[in-house]
Design a protein around this motif. Sequence first.
Motif, PDB file in Angstrom:
ATOM      1  N   LYS A 160      11.535  11.964  -1.244  1.00  0.00           N
ATOM      2  CA  LYS A 160      10.158  11.776  -1.719  1.00  0.00           C
ATOM      3  C   LYS A 160       9.502  10.583  -1.019  1.00  0.00           C
ATOM      4  CE  LYS A 160       7.467  10.891  -5.926  1.00  0.00           C
ATOM      5  NZ  LYS A 160       6.812   9.695  -5.398  1.00  0.00           N
ATOM      6  N   THR A 161      10.257   9.507  -0.849  1.00  0.00           N
ATOM      7  CA  THR A 161       9.719   8.327  -0.159  1.00  0.00           C
ATOM      8  C   THR A 161       9.343   8.676   1.278  1.00  0.00           C
ATOM      9  OG1 THR A 161      11.043   6.836  -1.539  1.00  0.00           O
ATOM     10  CG2 THR A 161      10.229   5.960   0.553  1.00  0.00           C
ATOM     11  N   ILE A 162      10.232   9.391   1.974  1.00  0.00           N
ATOM     12  CA  ILE A 162       9.942   9.796   3.355  1.00  0.00           C
ATOM     13  C   ILE A 162       8.702  10.685   3.402  1.00  0.00           C
ATOM     14  CG2 ILE A 162      10.796  11.118   5.326  1.00  0.00           C
ATOM     15  CD1 ILE A 162      13.614  10.217   4.585  1.00  0.00           C
ATOM     16  N   ARG A 163       8.614  11.618   2.447  1.00  0.00           N
ATOM     17  CA  ARG A 163       7.470  12.538   2.418  1.00  0.00           C
ATOM     18  C   ARG A 163       6.165  11.781   2.171  1.00  0.00           C
ATOM     19  NH1 ARG A 163       9.645  16.014  -0.730  1.00  0.00           N
ATOM     20  NH2 ARG A 163       8.830  15.176  -2.677  1.00  0.00           N
ATOM     21  N   ASP A 164       6.176  10.854   1.215  1.00  0.00           N
ATOM     22  CA  ASP A 164       4.970  10.076   0.910  1.00  0.00           C
ATOM     23  C   ASP A 164       4.552   9.204   2.088  1.00  0.00           C
ATOM     24  OD1 ASP A 164       5.000  11.211  -1.576  1.00  0.00           O
ATOM     25  OD2 ASP A 164       5.847   9.461  -2.605  1.00  0.00           O
ATOM     26  N   VAL A 165       5.530   8.546   2.703  1.00  0.00           N
ATOM     27  CA  VAL A 165       5.223   7.666   3.840  1.00  0.00           C
ATOM     28  C   VAL A 165       4.732   8.489   5.026  1.00  0.00           C
ATOM     29  CG1 VAL A 165       6.223   6.051   5.512  1.00  0.00           C
ATOM     30  CG2 VAL A 165       6.792   5.856   3.090  1.00  0.00           C
ATOM     31  N   THR A 166       5.279   9.685   5.194  1.00  0.00           N
ATOM     32  CA  THR A 166       4.816  10.575   6.270  1.00  0.00           C
ATOM     33  C   THR A 166       3.349  10.940   6.080  1.00  0.00           C
ATOM     34  OG1 THR A 166       7.045  11.496   6.547  1.00  0.00           O
ATOM     35  CG2 THR A 166       5.209  12.778   7.438  1.00  0.00           C
ATOM     36  N   ASP A 167       2.960  11.240   4.847  1.00  0.00           N
ATOM     37  CA  ASP A 167       1.550  11.555   4.567  1.00  0.00           C
ATOM     38  C   ASP A 167       0.646  10.361   4.849  1.00  0.00           C
ATOM     39  OD1 ASP A 167       2.028  14.158   3.808  1.00  0.00           O
ATOM     40  OD2 ASP A 167       2.306  13.674   1.693  1.00  0.00           O
ATOM     41  N   ILE A 168       1.103   9.176   4.465  1.00  0.00           N
ATOM     42  CA  ILE A 168       0.291   7.976   4.715  1.00  0.00           C
ATOM     43  C   ILE A 168       0.181   7.712   6.213  1.00  0.00           C
ATOM     44  CG2 ILE A 168       0.140   5.490   4.341  1.00  0.00           C
ATOM     45  CD1 ILE A 168       1.627   5.920   1.696  1.00  0.00           C
ATOM     46  N   PHE A 169       1.299   7.884   6.922  1.00  0.00           N
ATOM     47  CA  PHE A 169       1.272   7.666   8.377  1.00  0.00           C
ATOM     48  C   PHE A 169       0.325   8.648   9.047  1.00  0.00           C
ATOM     49  CE2 PHE A 169       2.865   8.268  12.715  1.00  0.00           C
ATOM     50  CZ  PHE A 169       2.891   6.947  13.139  1.00  0.00           C
ATOM     51  N   ARG A 170       0.289   9.874   8.564  1.00  0.00           N
ATOM     52  CA  ARG A 170      -0.647  10.855   9.120  1.00  0.00           C
ATOM     53  C   ARG A 170      -2.080  10.380   8.929  1.00  0.00           C
ATOM     54  NH1 ARG A 170      -1.132  16.779   6.532  1.00  0.00           N
ATOM     55  NH2 ARG A 170      -1.765  15.477   4.772  1.00  0.00           N
ATOM     56  N   SER A 171      -2.395   9.875   7.732  1.00  0.00           N
ATOM     57  CA  SER A 171      -3.753   9.391   7.467  1.00  0.00           C
ATOM     58  C   SER A 171      -4.108   8.220   8.370  1.00  0.00           C
ATOM     59  CB  SER A 171      -3.879   8.968   5.998  1.00  0.00           C
ATOM     60  OG  SER A 171      -3.642  10.056   5.139  1.00  0.00           O
ATOM     61  N   VAL A 172      -3.145   7.308   8.537  1.00  0.00           N
ATOM     62  CA  VAL A 172      -3.388   6.135   9.388  1.00  0.00           C
ATOM     63  C   VAL A 172      -3.611   6.562  10.837  1.00  0.00           C
ATOM     64  CG1 VAL A 172      -2.320   4.060  10.347  1.00  0.00           C
ATOM     65  CG2 VAL A 172      -2.148   4.510   7.904  1.00  0.00           C
ATOM     66  N   ALA A 173      -2.743   7.437  11.343  1.00  0.00           N
ATOM     67  CA  ALA A 173      -2.846   7.868  12.742  1.00  0.00           C
ATOM     68  C   ALA A 173      -4.133   8.652  12.988  1.00  0.00           C
ATOM     69  CB  ALA A 173      -1.627   8.711  13.115  1.00  0.00           C
ATOM     70  N   GLU A 174      -4.500   9.527  12.061  1.00  0.00           N
ATOM     71  CA  GLU A 174      -5.736  10.294  12.230  1.00  0.00           C
ATOM     72  C   GLU A 174      -6.953   9.378  12.196  1.00  0.00           C
ATOM     73  OE1 GLU A 174      -5.936  13.449   9.427  1.00  0.00           O
ATOM     74  OE2 GLU A 174      -4.241  14.559  10.283  1.00  0.00           O
ATOM     75  N   SER A 175      -6.923   8.383  11.305  1.00  0.00           N
ATOM     76  CA  SER A 175      -8.037   7.425  11.258  1.00  0.00           C
ATOM     77  C   SER A 175      -8.126   6.637  12.558  1.00  0.00           C
ATOM     78  CB  SER A 175      -7.861   6.468  10.071  1.00  0.00           C
ATOM     79  OG  SER A 175      -7.932   7.159   8.843  1.00  0.00           O
ATOM     80  N   LYS A 176      -6.963   6.301  13.120  1.00  0.00           N
ATOM     81  CA  LYS A 176      -6.955   5.568  14.386  1.00  0.00           C
ATOM     82  C   LYS A 176      -7.541   6.415  15.508  1.00  0.00           C
ATOM     83  CE  LYS A 176      -5.841   1.813  16.621  1.00  0.00           C
ATOM     84  NZ  LYS A 176      -6.388   0.492  16.247  1.00  0.00           N
ATOM     85  N   ILE A 177      -7.176   7.697  15.543  1.00  0.00           N
ATOM     86  CA  ILE A 177      -7.732   8.604  16.554  1.00  0.00           C
ATOM     87  C   ILE A 177      -9.251   8.706  16.391  1.00  0.00           C
ATOM     88  CG2 ILE A 177      -7.791  10.997  17.349  1.00  0.00           C
ATOM     89  CD1 ILE A 177      -4.814  11.185  16.528  1.00  0.00           C
ATOM     90  N   LYS A 178      -9.672   8.897  15.162  1.00  0.00           N
ATOM     91  CA  LYS A 178     -11.115   8.998  14.900  1.00  0.00           C
ATOM     92  C   LYS A 178     -11.837   7.720  15.310  1.00  0.00           C
ATOM     93  CE  LYS A 178     -10.747  12.193  10.982  1.00  0.00           C
ATOM     94  NZ  LYS A 178     -10.934  12.341   9.514  1.00  0.00           N
ATOM     95  N   LEU A 179     -11.216   6.566  15.031  1.00  0.00           N
ATOM     96  CA  LEU A 179     -11.848   5.289  15.361  1.00  0.00           C
ATOM     97  C   LEU A 179     -11.996   5.118  16.869  1.00  0.00           C
ATOM     98  CD1 LEU A 179     -12.937   2.607  14.245  1.00  0.00           C
ATOM     99  CD2 LEU A 179     -10.616   1.698  14.391  1.00  0.00           C
ATOM    100  N   LEU A 180     -10.947   5.441  17.607  1.00  0.00           N
ATOM    101  CA  LEU A 180     -11.004   5.297  19.066  1.00  0.00           C
ATOM    102  C   LEU A 180     -12.096   6.179  19.669  1.00  0.00           C
ATOM    103  CD1 LEU A 180      -7.190   5.210  19.918  1.00  0.00           C
ATOM    104  CD2 LEU A 180      -8.785   3.295  19.944  1.00  0.00           C
TER     105      LEU A 180
END
Length: 455
Positions: free
Chosen positions: A147-167
């Motif tokens: 569950k921890t891995i799954r939750d952190v994976t979802d958060i990492f996806r949000s962070v990475a997508e936001s970074k792509i959008k920002l760039l």
Amino acid sequence: MSKFSSIVSLIYFVLLIVFAAVPCRADSLDYRDVITDSIGYSASLRVKNEDVFISNAQYRSNFAALYPVVTLGGRAERYENIDNRDNTTINTIGNEVVGGYESAWRSSVSLSGQYAVSNWYKKIYETGYYEKLKNTSIHECEAEVKKTIRDVTDIFRSVAESKIKLLYAREILSRLNEIFRMKQEAFTNGQFSHEDVLTAQTDVLTMEKDITGIHKDMRESFEKLSNYTGKSYSVDVDIITLPLSSPLPTPDETEIIAQTPEYKARLNEIEALRSRKKSVSNNFLPDISVYGRYDFYNSSPDNMHDSLSDVRATDYSVGLHISLPLFDGGVRKWEREKSFHELKKAQEYARLVFNEKNKDIKTLRVGYAELSKSYSHYKKINEQYAKIKDINRKSKVLGERSDLDVIEFEKDALLAERDLKIIEHTMAVYEKQLALELNFNQFAGEYGGNGTCQH
């Protein structure tokens, strides 16, 4: 002067060595970092790991009841006879020899042992119950890791997508500013209307607003990530996005679910409750135990030392004790009824977990399949944009396209490229989520999570 230069050079050399030895702070963040950090930091995982130790102690404690009980006891006391009648010499009290003195120091030592034979058809099933509960707690701990891995994976996806959008938003904003500047200059020459200039300005303001929203989303995601890893992150940190890998195998869902820690925990719980049900049913059988006792005794009218110095064997006893419950108000009956329904509840819960995991796996597979189709379309669109971009550049050289046309097209091409990057990363995240579901032990082992739930 040369001596001073030598000292300065020496100091510089020492400082160079010192600073070279200091590790540099990483300015990038990748998926492995956040997963390993979260596994090492998560308080919920430590709680579950302590539950494993507790359940193991409970199992060991119950298993110890299968061994015989040996007890060594002793007593040293002053005895005063307060009965003043004649001929009141007391030799025994409650089958314990106290001597013939009216008042004396007396000492006794006893060595006793007892072994419950009935434990082999009563306690052994209760021990099996706690052994299965220990295995259940291990799998529940593994489920918490998952569950921890799954939750952190979802958060990492949000962070990475936001970074792509920002760039890409920053790149697009620079194009929009250039478009606004060019239209403003053209407006003074009468080539564009005031409405065209205002529209270009509005596009700039809208993109600035979007960038502010992206910053907000990134900060919120980083705060969520910090709660899992215990580290703080800057919005400007470089995010290393996940690469796409080869398609995963598609084994039967039933085989996959049978290996998931969530379902294993429920299966072990069912086995535990079956053992408990058997133990409760066997409580209607008689309790049988064998025992033995060896007694040492001495007394002295003078002092305690004399009573202790010559303690000697006086008697021993061995026997067989049988106890058969006849009536207890229905305690055993209702305990058996309770164990029956606990087992039924656990079986239904296991079926519920199976259905939920089946739904999760199928949802991931369907989502990945649909994303794959969209990804193919986005790749074709970007290939078309690349071709048109090359044509525009050639047309600009020939004077058939203006700088404004080229920049407008670059802005649209950046939007398409951004969407392609986002869908690429989303597919990579789906691959991680599927890998986690298909083979948890292998996935956790790759990120240092296999030893988290040991005792």
